[in-house]
Design a protein around this motif. Structure first.
Motif, PDB file in Angstrom:
ATOM      1  N   UNK A  31       0.836  -1.198   0.000  1.00 34.29           N
ATOM      2  CA  UNK A  31       0.000   0.000   0.000  1.00 34.29           C
ATOM      3  C   UNK A  31       0.873   1.251   0.000  1.00 34.29           C
ATOM      4  N   UNK A  32       1.939   1.242   0.786  1.00 33.24           N
ATOM      5  CA  UNK A  32       2.849   2.388   0.824  1.00 33.24           C
ATOM      6  C   UNK A  32       3.460   2.645  -0.554  1.00 33.24           C
ATOM      7  N   UNK A  33       3.939   1.595  -1.209  1.00 37.56           N
ATOM      8  CA  UNK A  33       4.527   1.758  -2.541  1.00 37.56           C
ATOM      9  C   UNK A  33       3.491   2.294  -3.524  1.00 37.56           C
ATOM     10  N   UNK A  34       2.276   1.766  -3.455  1.00 30.34           N
ATOM     11  CA  UNK A  34       1.227   2.191  -4.389  1.00 30.34           C
ATOM     12  C   UNK A  34       0.858   3.655  -4.161  1.00 30.34           C
ATOM     13  N   UNK A  35       0.769   4.048  -2.896  1.00 28.94           N
ATOM     14  CA  UNK A  35       0.422   5.435  -2.603  1.00 28.94           C
ATOM     15  C   UNK A  35       1.545   6.391  -3.001  1.00 28.94           C
ATOM     16  N   UNK A  36       2.782   5.951  -2.863  1.00 26.87           N
ATOM     17  CA  UNK A  36       3.905   6.794  -3.314  1.00 26.87           C
ATOM     18  C   UNK A  36       3.842   7.048  -4.811  1.00 26.87           C
ATOM     19  N   UNK A  37       3.303   6.091  -5.542  1.00 24.17           N
ATOM     20  CA  UNK A  37       3.196   6.241  -6.992  1.00 24.17           C
ATOM     21  C   UNK A  37       2.209   7.348  -7.365  1.00 24.17           C
ATOM     22  N   UNK A  38       1.400   7.792  -6.417  1.00 23.89           N
ATOM     23  CA  UNK A  38       0.409   8.837  -6.682  1.00 23.89           C
ATOM     24  C   UNK A  38       0.988  10.244  -6.625  1.00 23.89           C
ATOM     25  N   UNK A  39       2.265  10.365  -6.334  1.00 25.01           N
ATOM     26  CA  UNK A  39       2.848  11.707  -6.285  1.00 25.01           C
ATOM     27  C   UNK A  39       3.007  12.259  -7.706  1.00 25.01           C
ATOM     28  N   UNK A  40       3.048  13.570  -7.801  1.00 29.75           N
ATOM     29  CA  UNK A  40       3.247  14.252  -9.072  1.00 29.75           C
ATOM     30  C   UNK A  40       4.696  14.023  -9.511  1.00 29.75           C
ATOM     31  N   UNK A  41       4.910  13.352 -10.663  1.00 29.65           N
ATOM     32  CA  UNK A  41       6.289  13.053 -11.079  1.00 29.65           C
ATOM     33  C   UNK A  41       7.145  14.302 -11.304  1.00 29.65           C
ATOM     34  N   UNK A  42       6.513  15.444 -11.551  1.00 30.06           N
ATOM     35  CA  UNK A  42       7.300  16.661 -11.746  1.00 30.06           C
ATOM     36  C   UNK A  42       7.520  17.402 -10.426  1.00 30.06           C
ATOM     37  N   UNK A  43       6.931  16.902  -9.345  1.00 34.56           N
ATOM     38  CA  UNK A  43       7.052  17.548  -8.041  1.00 34.56           C
ATOM     39  C   UNK A  43       8.235  17.005  -7.258  1.00 34.56           C
ATOM     40  N   UNK A  44       8.257  17.303  -5.979  1.00 29.40           N
ATOM     41  CA  UNK A  44       9.376  16.855  -5.143  1.00 29.40           C
ATOM     42  C   UNK A  44       9.404  15.340  -4.986  1.00 29.40           C
ATOM     43  N   UNK A  45      10.602  14.805  -4.835  1.00 33.99           N
ATOM     44  CA  UNK A  45      10.772  13.371  -4.656  1.00 33.99           C
ATOM     45  C   UNK A  45      10.497  12.947  -3.222  1.00 33.99           C
ATOM     46  N   UNK A 123      -7.111  10.810  -2.022  1.00 35.65           N
ATOM     47  CA  UNK A 123      -8.143  10.683  -3.076  1.00 35.65           C
ATOM     48  C   UNK A 123      -8.035   9.322  -3.744  1.00 35.65           C
ATOM     49  N   UNK A 124      -6.802   8.938  -4.107  1.00 34.20           N
ATOM     50  CA  UNK A 124      -6.614   7.630  -4.729  1.00 34.20           C
ATOM     51  C   UNK A 124      -7.088   6.531  -3.786  1.00 34.20           C
ATOM     52  N   UNK A 125      -6.704   6.607  -2.523  1.00 35.28           N
ATOM     53  CA  UNK A 125      -7.051   5.566  -1.566  1.00 35.28           C
ATOM     54  C   UNK A 125      -8.560   5.491  -1.347  1.00 35.28           C
ATOM     55  N   UNK A 126      -9.231   6.622  -1.216  1.00 37.36           N
ATOM     56  CA  UNK A 126     -10.683   6.621  -1.030  1.00 37.36           C
ATOM     57  C   UNK A 126     -11.378   5.977  -2.233  1.00 37.36           C
ATOM     58  N   UNK A 127     -10.910   6.299  -3.427  1.00 38.02           N
ATOM     59  CA  UNK A 127     -11.481   5.706  -4.639  1.00 38.02           C
ATOM     60  C   UNK A 127     -11.250   4.200  -4.664  1.00 38.02           C
ATOM     61  N   UNK A 128     -10.046   3.775  -4.319  1.00 36.35           N
ATOM     62  CA  UNK A 128      -9.723   2.345  -4.303  1.00 36.35           C
ATOM     63  C   UNK A 128     -10.541   1.606  -3.239  1.00 36.35           C
ATOM     64  N   UNK A 129     -10.702   2.212  -2.068  1.00 34.29           N
ATOM     65  CA  UNK A 129     -11.494   1.585  -1.002  1.00 34.29           C
ATOM     66  C   UNK A 129     -12.950   1.421  -1.435  1.00 34.29           C
ATOM     67  N   UNK A 130     -13.489   2.458  -2.055  1.00 33.97           N
ATOM     68  CA  UNK A 130     -14.885   2.407  -2.502  1.00 33.97           C
ATOM     69  C   UNK A 130     -15.080   1.354  -3.585  1.00 33.97           C
ATOM     70  N   UNK A 131     -14.127   1.262  -4.506  1.00 30.33           N
ATOM     71  CA  UNK A 131     -14.256   0.332  -5.630  1.00 30.33           C
ATOM     72  C   UNK A 131     -13.973  -1.113  -5.237  1.00 30.33           C
TER      73      UNK A 131
END
Length: 154
Positions: A31-45, A123-131
């Motif tokens: 879950x941690x890895x998946x949520x990290x993937x939700x960051x903006x690739x052009x934003x901070x690492x 937002x990603x997590x709430x959508x995934x939980x609902x689905x």
């Protein structure tokens, strides 16, 4: 001499507890890895986000304190702070008690970046939980999340 077997020692004498520990570690890790993937690739690492998060949660730090708290090499932290300072995500001010040191604080812009990152993941997590989960499963997960916080704080 006999070579040591390539087997890790048992996690627990209780096989059920050992299985639970493995399952929780795997679930939280994935879950941690998946949520990290939700960051903006052009934003901070991830390292910049970790530093911003530390400054938000724990307040102003010296660079040495930040490096130790985040387990970063001083050279890595120097690059992170230069990047964040250039973008006005952190400020560096002289330490009034010791002019040789500086104090690092998060700025309103840094806080906005951190909040955007958190909101995007939630937002990603709430959508995934609902689905993915039924209402009953979501209630169970709510209980489990409270338990995970208790374990983490132990």
């Amino acid at each position: 001499m006999h070579p040591e077997p390539d087997v890790a020692p048992p996690v627990s004498a209780d096989a059920e507890l050992a299985d639970l520990a493995r399952r929780v570690r795997e679930g939280v890790g994935r879950l941690n890895w998946r949520m990290r993937a939700e960051r903006d690739p052009s934003g901070p690492g991830p390292a910049v986000l970790a530093v911003l998060s530390r400054l938000y949660r724990a307040g102003t730090h010296t660079p040495t304190e930040l490096a130790e708290a985040e387990r970063l090499q001083p050279q890595s932290l120097t690059r992170i702070l230069a990047w964040a300072t250039e973008r006005e995500l952190v400020t560096r001010t002289p330490d009034p008690e010791d002019g040789r040191r500086s104090l690092i604080s998060i700025t309103p812009a840094g806080l906005a970046v951190l909040r955007d990152y958190s909101a995007r993941r939630e937002r990603w997590l709430a959508t995934a939980l609902e689905a993915t989960l039924s209402p009953t499963e979501r209630q169970l997960l709510k209980l489990a999340s409270d338990l995970l916080v208790r374990v983490a704080d132990a």
